[in-house]
Design a protein around this motif. Sequence first.
Motif, PDB file in Angstrom:
ATOM      1  N   GLU A  49       0.809  -1.220   0.000  1.00 50.36           N
ATOM      2  CA  GLU A  49       0.000   0.000   0.000  1.00 50.36           C
ATOM      3  C   GLU A  49       0.841   1.268   0.000  1.00 50.36           C
ATOM      4  O   GLU A  49       0.458   2.285  -0.594  1.00 50.36           O
ATOM      5  N   GLY A  50       1.972   1.249   0.680  1.00 47.16           N
ATOM      6  CA  GLY A  50       2.789   2.451   0.784  1.00 47.16           C
ATOM      7  C   GLY A  50       3.654   2.660  -0.433  1.00 47.16           C
ATOM      8  O   GLY A  50       4.156   1.695  -1.027  1.00 47.16           O
ATOM      9  N   ASN A  51       3.852   3.920  -0.830  1.00 51.93           N
ATOM     10  CA  ASN A  51       4.735   4.156  -1.970  1.00 51.93           C
ATOM     11  C   ASN A  51       6.198   3.968  -1.605  1.00 51.93           C
ATOM     12  O   ASN A  51       7.064   3.941  -2.486  1.00 51.93           O
ATOM     13  N   HIS A  52       6.499   3.831  -0.294  1.00 46.64           N
ATOM     14  CA  HIS A  52       7.834   3.435   0.147  1.00 46.64           C
ATOM     15  C   HIS A  52       7.727   2.295   1.155  1.00 46.64           C
ATOM     16  O   HIS A  52       8.420   2.272   2.165  1.00 46.64           O
ATOM     17  N   GLY A  53       6.826   1.362   0.887  1.00 40.31           N
ATOM     18  CA  GLY A  53       6.692   0.197   1.757  1.00 40.31           C
ATOM     19  C   GLY A  53       5.837   0.484   2.975  1.00 40.31           C
ATOM     20  O   GLY A  53       5.167   1.521   3.094  1.00 40.31           O
ATOM     21  N   GLU A  54       5.855  -0.463   3.913  1.00 43.30           N
ATOM     22  CA  GLU A  54       5.016  -0.349   5.107  1.00 43.30           C
ATOM     23  C   GLU A  54       5.420   0.865   5.946  1.00 43.30           C
ATOM     24  O   GLU A  54       6.576   1.236   5.996  1.00 43.30           O
ATOM     25  N   ASP A  55       4.401   1.451   6.584  1.00 44.31           N
ATOM     26  CA  ASP A  55       4.689   2.662   7.352  1.00 44.31           C
ATOM     27  C   ASP A  55       3.521   2.946   8.278  1.00 44.31           C
ATOM     28  O   ASP A  55       2.364   2.982   7.852  1.00 44.31           O
ATOM     29  N   VAL A  56       3.798   3.179   9.556  1.00 45.58           N
ATOM     30  CA  VAL A  56       2.753   3.537  10.507  1.00 45.58           C
ATOM     31  C   VAL A  56       2.302   4.971  10.228  1.00 45.58           C
ATOM     32  O   VAL A  56       3.115   5.846   9.940  1.00 45.58           O
TER      33      VAL A  56
ATOM     34  N   LEU B   6      -5.348   7.894   3.254  1.00 42.73           N
ATOM     35  CA  LEU B   6      -3.955   7.475   3.424  1.00 42.73           C
ATOM     36  C   LEU B   6      -3.622   6.289   2.529  1.00 42.73           C
ATOM     37  O   LEU B   6      -2.542   6.227   1.921  1.00 42.73           O
ATOM     38  N   VAL B   7      -4.538   5.338   2.435  1.00 46.21           N
ATOM     39  CA  VAL B   7      -4.293   4.163   1.596  1.00 46.21           C
ATOM     40  C   VAL B   7      -4.284   4.543   0.120  1.00 46.21           C
ATOM     41  O   VAL B   7      -3.348   4.217  -0.625  1.00 46.21           O
ATOM     42  N   GLU B   8      -5.326   5.239  -0.306  1.00 45.15           N
ATOM     43  CA  GLU B   8      -5.482   5.519  -1.733  1.00 45.15           C
ATOM     44  C   GLU B   8      -4.414   6.470  -2.257  1.00 45.15           C
ATOM     45  O   GLU B   8      -3.847   6.247  -3.331  1.00 45.15           O
ATOM     46  N   GLU B   9      -4.114   7.531  -1.515  1.00 46.94           N
ATOM     47  CA  GLU B   9      -3.154   8.513  -2.003  1.00 46.94           C
ATOM     48  C   GLU B   9      -1.733   7.956  -2.010  1.00 46.94           C
ATOM     49  O   GLU B   9      -0.973   8.175  -2.962  1.00 46.94           O
TER      50      GLU B   9
ATOM     51  N   LEU C 188       2.498  10.452   1.907  1.00 45.64           N
ATOM     52  CA  LEU C 188       1.460  11.241   2.554  1.00 45.64           C
ATOM     53  C   LEU C 188       1.379  10.782   4.001  1.00 45.64           C
ATOM     54  O   LEU C 188       1.029   9.633   4.281  1.00 45.64           O
ATOM     55  N   GLU C 189       1.719  11.665   4.929  1.00 48.04           N
ATOM     56  CA  GLU C 189       1.671  11.330   6.346  1.00 48.04           C
ATOM     57  C   GLU C 189       0.362  11.838   6.946  1.00 48.04           C
ATOM     58  O   GLU C 189      -0.334  12.677   6.362  1.00 48.04           O
ATOM     59  N   LEU C 190       0.057  11.365   8.128  1.00 45.99           N
ATOM     60  CA  LEU C 190      -1.190  11.745   8.782  1.00 45.99           C
ATOM     61  C   LEU C 190      -1.299  13.254   8.943  1.00 45.99           C
ATOM     62  O   LEU C 190      -2.364  13.850   8.704  1.00 45.99           O
ATOM     63  N   ILE C 191      -0.207  13.899   9.304  1.00 44.95           N
ATOM     64  CA  ILE C 191      -0.249  15.343   9.538  1.00 44.95           C
ATOM     65  C   ILE C 191      -0.491  16.113   8.238  1.00 44.95           C
ATOM     66  O   ILE C 191      -0.990  17.238   8.255  1.00 44.95           O
ATOM     67  N   ASP C 192      -0.167  15.497   7.077  1.00 44.06           N
ATOM     68  CA  ASP C 192      -0.375  16.152   5.792  1.00 44.06           C
ATOM     69  C   ASP C 192      -1.848  16.200   5.388  1.00 44.06           C
ATOM     70  O   ASP C 192      -2.223  16.966   4.491  1.00 44.06           O
ATOM     71  N   THR C 193      -2.690  15.395   6.016  1.00 43.29           N
ATOM     72  CA  THR C 193      -4.106  15.320   5.622  1.00 43.29           C
ATOM     73  C   THR C 193      -4.936  16.451   6.187  1.00 43.29           C
ATOM     74  O   THR C 193      -6.111  16.601   5.823  1.00 43.29           O
ATOM     75  N   GLY C 194      -4.393  17.220   7.115  1.00 42.43           N
ATOM     76  CA  GLY C 194      -5.112  18.345   7.682  1.00 42.43           C
ATOM     77  C   GLY C 194      -5.912  18.036   8.932  1.00 42.43           C
ATOM     78  O   GLY C 194      -6.578  18.930   9.478  1.00 42.43           O
ATOM     79  N   VAL C 195      -5.840  16.805   9.440  1.00 47.22           N
ATOM     80  CA  VAL C 195      -6.666  16.459  10.601  1.00 47.22           C
ATOM     81  C   VAL C 195      -6.184  17.139  11.889  1.00 47.22           C
ATOM     82  O   VAL C 195      -6.921  17.144  12.880  1.00 47.22           O
TER      83      VAL C 195
END
Length: 937
Positions: free
Chosen positions: A103-110, A142-145, A156-163
Amino acid sequence: MVATTTAEHQRLQQDTARAKNWKRWGPYLSERQWATVREDYSPYGNCWDYFPHDHARSRAYRWGEDGLLGITDRQCRLCFALALWNGKDPILKERLFGLTGSEGNHGEDVKELYYYLDSTPTHSYMKALYKYPQAEYPYGQLVEENRRRGLGAPELELIDTGVFNDDRYFDVFAEYGKGSDNDILIRLTITNRGREKATLHLLPTLWFRNTWSWGPIPEESTSKPSIALERDGVARARHEVLGEYQLAYEGNAEPLFTENETNSVRIHKYPNGQSFVKDAFHEYVVHGQTDAVNPAKTGTKFAPHYVLETEPGKSHVVRLRLSAVAGGTDAGQGEDPAARRPGSTPPATEPFADFDQTFAQRVKEADEFYEAAIPSDMDQEARKVARQGYAGLLWSKQFYNYVIREWLSGDPAQPAPPSERHFGRNREWTHLFNRDVVSMPDKWEYPWFAAWDLAFHMIPFSKIDPHFAKKQLNLFLREWYMHPNGQIPAYEFAFGDVNPPVHAWAAWRVYKMTGPRGQRDRAFLESTFQKLLLNFTWWVNRKDAEGNNLFSGGFLGLDNIGVFDRSKPLPTGGFLQQADGTAWMGFYCLTMLSMAIELAETNPAYEDMASKFFEHFIGITDAMNSLGGSGLWDEEDGFYYDQLKVDGQMIPLRTRSLVGLLPLIAVENLETAKINKLPGFKKRMEWFLNYRKDLASRVTYCEVCPFTGNRMLAIPTRERLRRALRYMLDENEFFSPYGLRSVSRAHRDKPYVFRVGNEEHRVDYVPGEGNSYLFGGNSNWRGPIWFPINFLIVEALERYHLFYGESFKVECPTGSGNMLSLQEVARELARRLGSIFLPNEKGARPCHGEIAKYANDPNWRDLVLFYEYFNGETGRGCGASHQTGWTALAVKLLENTIEHTDRSQQIRREVQGDTSKVRGATGAKRGRSASRSAVAV
């Protein structure tokens, strides 16, 4: 170790002596049990797909448990962690979410924001923080992007989503303090950082690991335990081995109960064997299904359900207490039977009477412990980094359970696994029986041990808990870990993979760091040495293809650093003679030589072993520098390279990378005073040196300092060392503002290209995340800064300085005209590495990249993340975000930068004016070895 005067040191001593079981409870709960190899029963090893995150809330685990900011006992029988719901998420937040390898564009990532803030070695006090958005968690985005983005794009990290915009989130602090070894106080603080009132559902959850659904399991209790409501505010947990515990909780909360058993209707599409299943709390809280929980108030999973409405900027504090009330049959460590009795459990009617006082005392004791452990003259910012580094190291302990024979054959009460498994992963490791608390690289991204990672973990561990450090190193050499052929298991994806042989170095360093001369743990040293002989022999027999002392070994932990995937057959045929593989073996030889000399001081039988490793090292050094003319050294370039041997031809692979710098770490100084006490070894060494005078011009095989009389053994000669250092200290090559790059920056404009037929293999300089899917794409050794190799090079520079002194100076940086001794170079490299975590003039820490909140927001400013590796240009953290295991070496470097600032001035005075030379090497004045810096203890 520092002075043992604090209360925490006394607890460590009690635990080591087995007088009290202070480490029975700790942060041993994994942060990701789903999608691990252990839980994978698929035919072909597709662990990410076989047990995805979506199954985790509904499906019982076989080999462990996971949770959010949780704790468990050392065998993961009874677990405690947090569950949260903001009223908007589609699922109850019971565990951390992240992307799988595909799923990740650089592999697995929390994809979460959480921080380890504090812990003492016995976990008498612990603190961690989770930042929970008030908006709906963006699982789908997070998955789709990230799936859409390619290798060249940032994640795309969690903080990048604007939440986290407008501070619409909760800070969730979890603190644990021990009233006694079986009495754990729990304080949860929920703070609304937003501008509006917000509601949070909080479920502090207590549950038993499922050991009863699988049939008879060796070493496990298979009788079903229970948790029941004893009265308002108190639940009682009963386990035949662990005993009885009560969880007291205060405030207005609804007690919920269910079973930790699989929801077969949801997962397997067939009826459940029981009415209440693992995901009941999710169904109750998120979907309002009141019949999902057990109205009889009993089960194997329990949580008081709090609904907290919090005003802007305000906090709620929830207090709980988990205490033993009746002993079981397990004494935990084999300690005195008295330790089985409950600890100082408070009266059942007043479990919170001494709560705040006890917590305040534990916080005070934690401060006192680190006041003693961290150098007093470190500045405040460096101390904050050190404290969080040690916290992350301690929070990364995990119960690890994996028994290969049972895993391959399946469990009596479950369907037989696919037959293909008997021809697949780890089938040759049926002796392996892992059921221990182990130091993990990262409990989400790498919730499994990695042998060479663990060796580095033990360096900082040895300062705060030497007993644990020694026990961990010994554990991996025991017969239920080490293969009968002598190989140390690598990691669960492939125990037979080859990691760099650093176990001996770690054992030797821990031995020296945990006691002054004459008071060191010789039994530990001897025990590890004996088992390491088996491992060394395995290396010689398996990885020296032609018996000429040039070694292969595969990828050797450096993943994609090579031209080819070094863990697979070469597309050209033939084999590689690896500069790093050979350097590692030279390094291994020298460590074993040092250990043998140390042991020979009290047991002459080890003199022969010292002679063996001395001569073997000379053979390796000779081959690396001379075989076939110049070995793996390229005289034109002045650098070490891998060589491809195919059809009798030797082809150097001219990539400038850490592979070519690793030969520098193989250096050791032999003290003449010690050698003179070993007549057998001395006689053989002198005969050998006289017999092999031909080596003198090519190998730094035994240069002698005329003032101390000490000898130096090293792979590079003085001149070759100088030439290699020109590359290493060139800021346009390896020498980044933040440490040594793994591949030279020169390959940015001039990538190395090797053609095989119509295929092109290339190595570019890639300073951040990788641009290829080699090794899953989540790791990159083609440019970033990695702490373990940097640390070894810092140590090596110290050892060279110990011999050469002020007579050996180099430009640092290359071309600057600034001449430094090798000790000063080591200090400058350590300073650059440490600066990754320290705020700059704008208040920003390079490890956080361009995330402004970490520099400007008081609720983020002091938070530090210890990433897996770091961008070679900016110092930004990459890869696993909580790899405080080997990245905790940063703490050691920060401490050493302070500890030997004054020593360097002393050393300069001692060697001033010394220009004596032996074979081109200038010696230092007698007594300089006593001033050896802290890095090279």
